[in-house]
Motif scaffolding. Structure first.
Motif, PDB file in Angstrom:
ATOM      1  N   GLY A  92       0.807  -1.211   0.000  1.00 47.10           N
ATOM      2  CA  GLY A  92       0.000   0.000   0.000  1.00 47.10           C
ATOM      3  C   GLY A  92       0.838   1.259   0.000  1.00 47.10           C
ATOM      4  O   GLY A  92       2.072   1.220   0.098  1.00 47.10           O
ATOM      5  N   PRO A  93       0.178   2.423  -0.115  1.00 43.54           N
ATOM      6  CA  PRO A  93       0.879   3.711  -0.130  1.00 43.54           C
ATOM      7  C   PRO A  93       1.292   4.142   1.273  1.00 43.54           C
ATOM      8  O   PRO A  93       0.732   3.700   2.274  1.00 43.54           O
ATOM      9  N   PHE A  94       2.276   5.049   1.323  1.00 45.79           N
ATOM     10  CA  PHE A  94       2.743   5.572   2.602  1.00 45.79           C
ATOM     11  C   PHE A  94       3.290   6.984   2.415  1.00 45.79           C
ATOM     12  O   PHE A  94       3.667   7.390   1.307  1.00 45.79           O
ATOM     13  N   THR A 106       7.122  10.074   0.042  1.00 47.81           N
ATOM     14  CA  THR A 106       5.904   9.314  -0.205  1.00 47.81           C
ATOM     15  C   THR A 106       6.248   8.167  -1.142  1.00 47.81           C
ATOM     16  O   THR A 106       7.227   8.243  -1.900  1.00 47.81           O
ATOM     17  N   TYR A 138       5.074   3.750  -2.443  1.00 49.68           N
ATOM     18  CA  TYR A 138       4.178   2.602  -2.470  1.00 49.68           C
ATOM     19  C   TYR A 138       5.007   1.330  -2.360  1.00 49.68           C
ATOM     20  O   TYR A 138       6.019   1.176  -3.062  1.00 49.68           O
ATOM     21  N   LYS A 168      -0.190   0.761  11.246  1.00 47.92           N
ATOM     22  CA  LYS A 168      -0.117   1.898  10.330  1.00 47.92           C
ATOM     23  C   LYS A 168       1.206   2.659  10.383  1.00 47.92           C
ATOM     24  O   LYS A 168       1.556   3.356   9.431  1.00 47.92           O
ATOM     25  N   SER A 204       7.108   6.485   9.062  1.00 51.21           N
ATOM     26  CA  SER A 204       6.145   6.378   7.971  1.00 51.21           C
ATOM     27  C   SER A 204       4.752   6.101   8.503  1.00 51.21           C
ATOM     28  O   SER A 204       4.587   5.414   9.517  1.00 51.21           O
ATOM     29  N   TYR A 205       3.765   6.612   7.770  1.00 52.40           N
ATOM     30  CA  TYR A 205       2.368   6.274   8.019  1.00 52.40           C
ATOM     31  C   TYR A 205       1.825   5.582   6.788  1.00 52.40           C
ATOM     32  O   TYR A 205       1.940   6.081   5.669  1.00 52.40           O
ATOM     33  N   ARG A 206       1.216   4.408   6.986  1.00 53.64           N
ATOM     34  CA  ARG A 206       0.729   3.596   5.870  1.00 53.64           C
ATOM     35  C   ARG A 206      -0.806   3.663   5.796  1.00 53.64           C
ATOM     36  O   ARG A 206      -1.483   3.577   6.815  1.00 53.64           O
ATOM     37  N   PHE A 207      -1.306   3.783   4.594  1.00 55.78           N
ATOM     38  CA  PHE A 207      -2.751   3.908   4.375  1.00 55.78           C
ATOM     39  C   PHE A 207      -3.394   2.543   4.099  1.00 55.78           C
ATOM     40  O   PHE A 207      -2.731   1.631   3.638  1.00 55.78           O
TER      41      PHE A 207
END
Length: 198
Positions: free
Chosen positions: A31-33, A70, A72, A166, A195-198
């Motif tokens: 996923g994106p981050f 940012t 992925y 997350k 990092s924060y992951r969505f």
């Protein structure tokens, strides 16, 4: 009718089985981050080219750096994670020189790919490589003032650890070569990121 139902059920089972298997082996890295990072940076030069001529300077300079990124990630196989990242970094109070010439690193843009191995479900060990662009101001004597975009490549590696589902933290070493012509211009960095992951 029953044959059609059985056929549909069999097809659904075949379609769902791989997804269920993928879900069971997915460790939540896909996923994106987005993230922030900071750390140590050393610029090392030996008579580098600038936009007009050559900067008569051989020196190393240590400073701090702060940035945002940012990207992925995708877990392409059990324990194997690959990803892409774009980032923007700003050195802190980074001007250095010898009284005749000086260089002022202003910002860098890095685009990179990484590949890693999950030594544990929450711990990723990885290597990184890609492209780097740095903007540098150069002063030579009282008359020459230029800004130069330097293009090069980067290579590094690090460890990232999930703190929650997350949020993850990482530490990374990176070497960047921005040399052009006969001059030398390279950069070493040790970066800490969250990092924060969505």
């Amino acid at each position: 009718m029953k044959t059609a139902i059985y056929s549909a059920a069999a097809a659904l089972t075949l379609a769902v089985a791989p997804a269920a298997h993928a879900q069971s082996t997915d460790n939540g890295w896909t996923g994106p981050f987005v993230g922030v990072q900071g750390g140590w940076e050393q610029n090392s030069v030996r008579n580098p080219n600038n936009a007009i001529s050559i900067t008569p300077l051989t020196q190393k300079s240590d400073t701090g750096t702060l940035g945002v990124y940012t990207g992925y990630d995708k877990e392409v196989a059990p324990r194997i994670v690959v990803g892409a990242q774009a980032e923007l970094n700003f050195p802190i109070d980074s001007r250095f020189g010898n009284g005749v010439a000086s260089i002022n690193p202003k910002r860098s843009v890095d685009l990179s790919l990484r590949a890693g191995y999950l030594v544990q479900p929450k711990t990723l060990v990885y290597v990184r490589g890609g492209y780097s662009n740095g903007l540098y101001g150069t002063d030579v004597g009282p008359a020459i003032h230029t800004s130069t975009d330097r293009n090069g490549w980067l290579l590094g590696g690090g460890v990232e650890r999930k703190l929650t589902q997350k949020v993850s933290a990482r530490v990374e070493y990176r070497y960047t070569d921005l040399s052009e012509g006969n001059g030398k211009f390279d950069r070493h960095q040790v970066l800490l990121g969250v990092s924060y992951r969505f």
